[in-house]
Design an enzyme around this catalytic site. Structure first.
Site, PDB file in Angstrom:
ATOM      1  N   HIS A 102       0.811  -1.233   0.000  1.00 16.53           N
ATOM      2  CA  HIS A 102       0.000   0.000   0.000  1.00 16.53           C
ATOM      3  C   HIS A 102       0.844   1.284   0.000  1.00 16.53           C
ATOM      4  CE1 HIS A 102       0.549  -0.371   4.330  1.00 16.53           C
ATOM      5  NE2 HIS A 102      -0.475  -1.174   4.521  1.00 16.53           N
ATOM      6  N   ALA A 134       2.092   3.955   5.773  1.00 12.55           N
ATOM      7  CA  ALA A 134       3.044   3.280   6.667  1.00 12.55           C
ATOM      8  C   ALA A 134       4.456   3.239   6.080  1.00 12.55           C
ATOM      9  CB  ALA A 134       2.562   1.870   7.009  1.00 12.55           C
ATOM     10  N   ASP A 163      -7.030  -3.727   1.236  1.00 11.46           N
ATOM     11  CA  ASP A 163      -6.648  -3.756   2.657  1.00 11.46           C
ATOM     12  C   ASP A 163      -7.912  -3.838   3.516  1.00 11.46           C
ATOM     13  OD1 ASP A 163      -4.936  -3.868   4.809  1.00 11.46           O
ATOM     14  OD2 ASP A 163      -4.534  -1.721   4.881  1.00 11.46           O
ATOM     15  N   ALA A 204      -7.022   1.629  10.496  1.00  9.63           N
ATOM     16  CA  ALA A 204      -6.980   0.179  10.734  1.00  9.63           C
ATOM     17  C   ALA A 204      -7.550  -0.572   9.536  1.00  9.63           C
ATOM     18  CB  ALA A 204      -7.757  -0.170  12.004  1.00  9.63           C
TER      19      ALA A 204
END
Length: 415
Positions: A242, A246, A299, A334
């Site tokens: 992704h 992050a 995701d 999340a």
């Protein structure tokens, strides 16, 4: 509603074990990575596409040759026909996660199948090592009976603490040789992808070991700089988990890992096209970074296609508000509640992407990431195109809003 979804899940699982009946579909507008073709027909036999074309006379001859009865002939009435969507990074749907044992796999897979994702790599969240090993066993078992399960993706435990996102910090590990061997043994050949922060002490050696074992390491959840990412790709990493999320962003004096992935033709780049993980201006900009190498992923977590409320991601509490999932503890994102159906709709109808390119990002590109665009031991027939000898994974979409109306996986009608 839950009862209905459970019934749908069981029905889909049952259909996947039954023989595929020969089927003909005509009068459709085919869109795939090779372009757009009007008034198209296809013949589905023995889990594959055996013929396709545009001539009505040739269609009637092909249907007769395949002994397809009128009740097995579907007039698409001008609907859009695309290959089945392939999601290589998703964690769950319909209130269940792929970490939740055989029933969780069945329910979550049904949720994505209902929205056109005919094949999926099942992403497993960071957990204690013994739990991750058990979850790998469950994915391996599912592969034995379900052609729609392509294998497992481990998103953890080898992630940077500083870029952990919604992963349990108590379970993060350095990828020492013993842990790498433990996970490979537990996977027994079902591991397709593993996300690794390459700057960890044993990160580079782990990337080499996984790559040599036939697993595709992905750079992600990391604090890696440009040079470290380049070394990771040279060591055998072939994916970026992704993009933008992050990891270090692009800076004019500190390029970070993203330019390293973009410039390397060996790398497939995941992109979450929900307008939240990556906002629209950056989605539009970044889609042109690596043509034919950017794969839409979801995701998606357990709350996908469910009401807002409280859910779990592994052992961590999550609140979903307005379709956006965040950890209760610190507000970190999340996962998503996205499905690939919606990612393609957004790309075409809201962002103005060329239709073949948007479809390619959800079909042929993710298939290529693992060699599934060629004949292979896992899927047998290649994935990602509407063409002879390709898998009989076909969707019919509403031409007005691109919503999924009908789904075939390996020649079996799922919806």
């Amino acid at each position: 509603m839950e009862q209905t979804r459970q019934e749908i899940s069981h029905a889909i699982a049952q259909k996947l074990t039954e023989p595929a009946a020969p089927t003909a579909i005509c009068n459709a507008r085919r869109i795939d990575a090779h372009g757009i073709q009007e008034h198209t027909w296809v013949i589905l036999e023995n889990n594959v596409i055996t013929a396709t074309g545009t001539s009505d006379d040739e269609f009637e001859a092909a249907a007769r040759a395949a002994q397809i009865t009128p009740e097995r002939t579907i007039d698409a009435n001008g609907a859009i026909m695309v290959p089945g969507y392939v999601d290589i990074h998703a964690h769950g749907a319909w209130g269940s996660a792929f970490d939740d044992g055989p029933e969780g796999i069945e329910i979550a897979r049904a949720g994505h199948m209902w929205h056109g994702t005919t094949r999926q790599v099942l992403s497993l969240i960071t957990n204690p090592i013994d739990v991750m090993c058990e979850n790998l066993h469950n994915v391996r078992a599912a592969m034995q009976v379900r052609p729609d399960v392509l294998g497992a993706h481990l998103e953890g435990p080898f992630l940077a603490l500083s870029r952990k996102g919604a992963h349990d910090p108590q379970c993060l590990k350095d990828p020492t040789p013993d842990l790498v061997s433990t996970l490979l043994d537990a996977a027994d050949g079902c591991m397709r992808q593993i996300t690794i922060a390459p700057e960890l002490e044993h990160g580079m050696s782990a990337i080499r070991t996984f790559a040599q074992a036939g697993v595709h390491p992905a750079v992600g959840h990391c604090d890696a700089d440009y040079d470290t990412a380049r070394r990771a790709f040279d060591a055998g990493a072939t994916l970026m988990t992704h993009m933008f999320n992050a990891m270090n962003g692009i800076h004019h004096r500190k390029p970070g890992p993203i330019p390293a992935a973009v410039e390397d033709p060996r790398v497939t780049i995941e992109l979450i096209n929900d307008g939240f993980h990556v906002q629209n201006p950056v989605v539009e900009l970044s889609f042109g970074f690596a043509p034919h190498r950017t794969a839409f992923v979801t995701d998606a977590m357990a709350a996908t296609d469910c009401p807002d409320g409280h859910y779990l991601l592994g052992a961590l509490d999550v609140n979903v508000e307005h379709g956006h999932a965040r950890l209760v503890s610190n507000g970190a994102i999340a996962g998503s509640t996205l499905v690939l159906e919606r990612a393609v709709q957004r790309a075409v109808l809201e962002l103005g992407f060329e239709a073949p390119a948007a479809v390619e990002a959800a079909t042929l590109t993710p298939a290529k990431a693992f060699g599934f665009d060629q004949p292979n031991p896992v899927t047998k027939a290649p994935l990602g195109l509407i063409a002879p000898r390709y898998a009989a994974d076909v969707l019919l979409l509403d031409p007005n809003d691109w919503s999924v109306q009908h789904v075939w996986c390996a020649g079996r009608q799922m919806r």
